[in-house]
Design a protein around this motif. Sequence first.
Motif, PDB file in Angstrom:
ATOM      1  N   THR A   2      69.444   2.387 -46.292  1.00  0.00           N
ATOM      2  CA  THR A   2      68.518   2.212 -46.921  1.00  0.00           C
ATOM      3  C   THR A   2      68.293   3.419 -47.177  1.00  0.00           C
ATOM      4  N   TYR A   3      67.958   4.424 -48.017  1.00  0.00           N
ATOM      5  CA  TYR A   3      67.380   5.831 -47.843  1.00  0.00           C
ATOM      6  C   TYR A   3      65.766   4.934 -47.835  1.00  0.00           C
ATOM      7  N   SER A   4      64.671   6.472 -47.468  1.00  0.00           N
ATOM      8  CA  SER A   4      63.466   6.611 -47.311  1.00  0.00           C
ATOM      9  C   SER A   4      62.723   6.202 -48.362  1.00  0.00           C
ATOM     10  N   ASP A   7      64.862   2.846 -51.552  1.00  0.00           N
ATOM     11  CA  ASP A   7      66.486   2.079 -52.134  1.00  0.00           C
ATOM     12  C   ASP A   7      67.758   1.476 -51.566  1.00  0.00           C
ATOM     13  N   TYR A  24      73.841   0.070 -55.798  1.00  0.00           N
ATOM     14  CA  TYR A  24      73.053   0.605 -55.607  1.00  0.00           C
ATOM     15  C   TYR A  24      71.508   0.073 -56.561  1.00  0.00           C
TER      16      TYR A  24
END
Length: 71
Positions: A2-4, A7, A24
């Motif tokens: 999990t990105y900041s 996403d 993604y």
Amino acid sequence: MTYSNNDVYYGGFKDGRKHGYGVYYFFSGTVYEGYWERGRLHGMQWHFYQVQSKTEMNFLIRHRKSLILQW
């Protein structure tokens, strides 16, 4: 992962980049699915689609994650 920006990516990594099969999920609801090479979509077997609700997104994330982990 999990990105900041919220996403989410499920799939392979190589040298710290997306590599191999992966999915993604953009926070906006767009989903990219296919093969990655050196952090970029690779080849002709990828799909883009729009998820209509957060419930659908959560279902897809759980379902795809289980498929990827079995692959």
